[in-house]
Design an enzyme around this catalytic site. Structure first.
Site, PDB file in Angstrom:
ATOM      1  N   PHE A  43      -2.077  -7.954 -25.001  1.00  0.00           N
ATOM      2  CA  PHE A  43      -1.835  -6.520 -24.988  1.00  0.00           C
ATOM      3  C   PHE A  43      -1.478  -6.063 -23.583  1.00  0.00           C
ATOM      4  O   PHE A  43      -0.694  -5.154 -23.404  1.00  0.00           O
ATOM      5  CB  PHE A  43      -3.032  -5.742 -25.526  1.00  0.00           C
ATOM      6  CG  PHE A  43      -3.196  -5.912 -27.008  1.00  0.00           C
ATOM      7  CD1 PHE A  43      -2.243  -5.437 -27.882  1.00  0.00           C
ATOM      8  CD2 PHE A  43      -4.296  -6.570 -27.518  1.00  0.00           C
ATOM      9  CE1 PHE A  43      -2.376  -5.596 -29.244  1.00  0.00           C
ATOM     10  CE2 PHE A  43      -4.448  -6.736 -28.874  1.00  0.00           C
ATOM     11  CZ  PHE A  43      -3.479  -6.249 -29.749  1.00  0.00           C
ATOM     12  N   GLU A  44      -2.079  -6.696 -22.574  1.00  0.00           N
ATOM     13  CA  GLU A  44      -1.766  -6.348 -21.198  1.00  0.00           C
ATOM     14  C   GLU A  44      -1.819  -7.589 -20.313  1.00  0.00           C
ATOM     15  O   GLU A  44      -2.608  -8.495 -20.552  1.00  0.00           O
ATOM     16  CB  GLU A  44      -2.742  -5.298 -20.662  1.00  0.00           C
ATOM     17  CG  GLU A  44      -2.509  -3.946 -21.271  1.00  0.00           C
ATOM     18  CD  GLU A  44      -3.735  -3.081 -21.300  1.00  0.00           C
ATOM     19  OE1 GLU A  44      -3.548  -1.867 -21.284  1.00  0.00           O
ATOM     20  OE2 GLU A  44      -4.857  -3.598 -21.341  1.00  0.00           O
ATOM     21  N   SER A  45      -0.966  -7.584 -19.312  1.00  0.00           N
ATOM     22  CA  SER A  45      -0.973  -8.593 -18.260  1.00  0.00           C
ATOM     23  C   SER A  45      -0.913  -7.850 -16.935  1.00  0.00           C
ATOM     24  O   SER A  45      -0.298  -6.787 -16.838  1.00  0.00           O
ATOM     25  CB  SER A  45       0.241  -9.521 -18.364  1.00  0.00           C
ATOM     26  OG  SER A  45       0.209 -10.275 -19.548  1.00  0.00           O
ATOM     27  N   PHE A  65       1.461  -4.544 -17.208  1.00  0.00           N
ATOM     28  CA  PHE A  65       2.438  -4.476 -18.286  1.00  0.00           C
ATOM     29  C   PHE A  65       1.740  -4.609 -19.629  1.00  0.00           C
ATOM     30  O   PHE A  65       0.776  -5.378 -19.767  1.00  0.00           O
ATOM     31  CB  PHE A  65       3.467  -5.601 -18.158  1.00  0.00           C
ATOM     32  CG  PHE A  65       4.502  -5.342 -17.108  1.00  0.00           C
ATOM     33  CD1 PHE A  65       5.788  -4.985 -17.470  1.00  0.00           C
ATOM     34  CD2 PHE A  65       4.199  -5.452 -15.770  1.00  0.00           C
ATOM     35  CE1 PHE A  65       6.754  -4.736 -16.502  1.00  0.00           C
ATOM     36  CE2 PHE A  65       5.144  -5.208 -14.798  1.00  0.00           C
ATOM     37  CZ  PHE A  65       6.431  -4.847 -15.162  1.00  0.00           C
ATOM     38  N   HIS A  76      -8.949  -1.796 -17.676  1.00  0.00           N
ATOM     39  CA  HIS A  76      -9.527  -3.123 -17.879  1.00  0.00           C
ATOM     40  C   HIS A  76      -8.714  -4.242 -17.237  1.00  0.00           C
ATOM     41  O   HIS A  76      -9.289  -5.215 -16.766  1.00  0.00           O
ATOM     42  CB  HIS A  76      -9.876  -3.365 -19.355  1.00  0.00           C
ATOM     43  CG  HIS A  76      -8.847  -4.024 -20.185  1.00  0.00           C
ATOM     44  ND1 HIS A  76      -7.858  -3.324 -20.831  1.00  0.00           N
ATOM     45  CD2 HIS A  76      -8.672  -5.325 -20.491  1.00  0.00           C
ATOM     46  CE1 HIS A  76      -7.111  -4.168 -21.505  1.00  0.00           C
ATOM     47  NE2 HIS A  76      -7.578  -5.381 -21.312  1.00  0.00           N
TER      48      HIS A  76
END
Length: 161
Positions: A43-45, A65, A76
């Protein structure tokens, strides 16, 4: 390119919110960061870049991103990024990190809790004046839900970009 699979808001591996942290992302373009995030399907990097100031070794620029593009701010991923920085560069059990994002600069303190385990506290400062008021029923992060787990077996390397 080396990256770390990190689980935040948990005290065990493969639980909580997972994300990828790229500690040495200076050579990556916006398009490459977006493509990598989509490829990993996290979901996010978060991609960490030097801030250009050797006098401040505990500082980094952070670009977060999700699957659609870059975010101005996300909490987070910064907690996970600070835990990775602590694992790679922290000499003491307690460290403080300054992460600069497009929307604001934040401070994250980390505490080593054991092999691959870190507690983190994100100080995001005052909200921008245009920010919406806190949602009803929201609560601050408690010590039990801000633990980050970086299992050694989940550190991965990807082909060079």
């Amino acid at each position: 390119m080396r990256y770390h699979h990190v689980d935040v808001f948990t005290d065990r591996p493969y639980g909580g919110n997972s994300l990828a942290v790229f500690p040495d992302a200076d050579a990556l373009t916006w398009g490459r960061m977006r493509a990598i995030t989509r490829e990993l399907r996290h979901f996010e990097s978060v991609f960490l870049l030097r801030d250009g100031s050797p006098a401040h070794p505990r500082r980094a620029r952070a670009r977060v991103f999700d699957l659609t593009g870059e975010l101005d701010f996300a909490g987070h991923p910064l907690i996970g990024a600070a835990a990775v920085l602590h694992a790679l560069h922290g000499a003491a059990d307690h460290e403080a990190w300054t992460l600069r994002l497009p929307a604001r600069t934040v401070e994250v303190t980390t505490e080593r809790r054991g092999p691959g385990r870190y507690a983190s506290l994100l100080d995001q400062g005052l909200p921008p004046s245009s920010a919406a008021p806190p949602r009803r029923g929201s609560r601050p992060c408690s010590p039990s839900n801000r633990t980050t787990w970086i299992p050694a077996c989940r550190r991965r390397s990807s082909p060079s970009a």
